[in-house]
Scaffold this motif. Structure first.
Motif, PDB file in Angstrom:
ATOM      1  N   UNK A   2       2.994  -2.711   6.490  1.00 21.28           N
ATOM      2  CA  UNK A   2       1.775  -2.776   6.360  1.00 21.28           C
ATOM      3  C   UNK A   2       1.384  -2.624   5.017  1.00 21.28           C
ATOM      4  N   UNK A   3       0.423  -3.371   4.287  1.00 27.74           N
ATOM      5  CA  UNK A   3      -0.143  -3.221   2.733  1.00 27.74           C
ATOM      6  C   UNK A   3      -0.831  -1.668   2.658  1.00 27.74           C
ATOM      7  N   UNK A   4      -0.623  -1.489   1.539  1.00 26.40           N
ATOM      8  CA  UNK A   4      -1.365   0.039   1.160  1.00 26.40           C
ATOM      9  C   UNK A   4      -2.367  -0.365   0.091  1.00 26.40           C
ATOM     10  N   UNK A   5      -3.632   0.039   0.148  1.00 25.51           N
ATOM     11  CA  UNK A   5      -4.573   0.012  -0.891  1.00 25.51           C
ATOM     12  C   UNK A   5      -4.855   1.161  -1.493  1.00 25.51           C
ATOM     13  N   UNK A   6      -5.348   1.516  -2.598  1.00 23.34           N
ATOM     14  CA  UNK A   6      -5.679   2.754  -3.219  1.00 23.34           C
ATOM     15  C   UNK A   6      -4.307   3.582  -3.802  1.00 23.34           C
TER      16      UNK A   6
END
Length: 154
Positions: A2-6
């Motif tokens: 799952x991609x992480x943003x921030x």
């Protein structure tokens, strides 16, 4: 994966998992967003999934609470996560943000969620109109695949 943003998680900090459902709501070349009047931010409508609640049901509930609109034909288009402090709840969270594309059908009422107002934005102005960095980055990634999304009847 799952991609992480921030921001990445801070070492040693305890995070509470907070799954949520958020809507990319498209109608007639525009997206329905919600503006929070306390911080003047435009966001994808949505929020936390309550225990025992299905993600599509949470999405419909949150969209109605924040915009007053009913939605139809929700279809999940992706998920991302971000790590943040949630001041309304007083804890640090790993937000697992499930994003759905759906069609706003009709406005049934004024928003019942305090501080939220519906606002329409032209699709050409997405994702720059969205203030929350995770949703903005997610939308940018999805819009790069626009040819595929065009087939999804935006």
């Amino acid at each position: 994966m799952i991609p992480r943003f921030g921001q990445p998680p801070e070492p040693g900090r305890a995070y509470r998992l907070r799954p949520g459902a958020y809507g990319l709501l498209i109608r007639e070349g525009r997206a329905l967003l919600t503006r929070r009047s306390d911080d003047d931010e435009l966001q994808l409508p949505g929020g936390g999934i309550d225990p025992g609640e299905s993600p599509p049901r949470a999405l419909a509930r949150e969209v109605f609470e924040e915009t007053g609109w009913n939605i139809g034909a929700p279809r999940r288009i992706g998920v991302y996560r971000r790590f943040t402090f949630m001041p309304d709840y007083g804890f640090w969270a790993e937000k697992l943000c499930h994003v759905w594309i759906a069609r706003p059908l009709f406005r049934r009422a004024d928003p019942i969620e305090p501080l939220h107002m519906p606002e329409w934005v032209l699709l050409k102005d997405l994702p720059d109109a969205v203030d929350e960095t995770g949703a903005r980055d997610f939308l940018r990634l999805r819009l790069r695949r626009r040819s595929r999304l065009a087939q999804e009847r935006w």
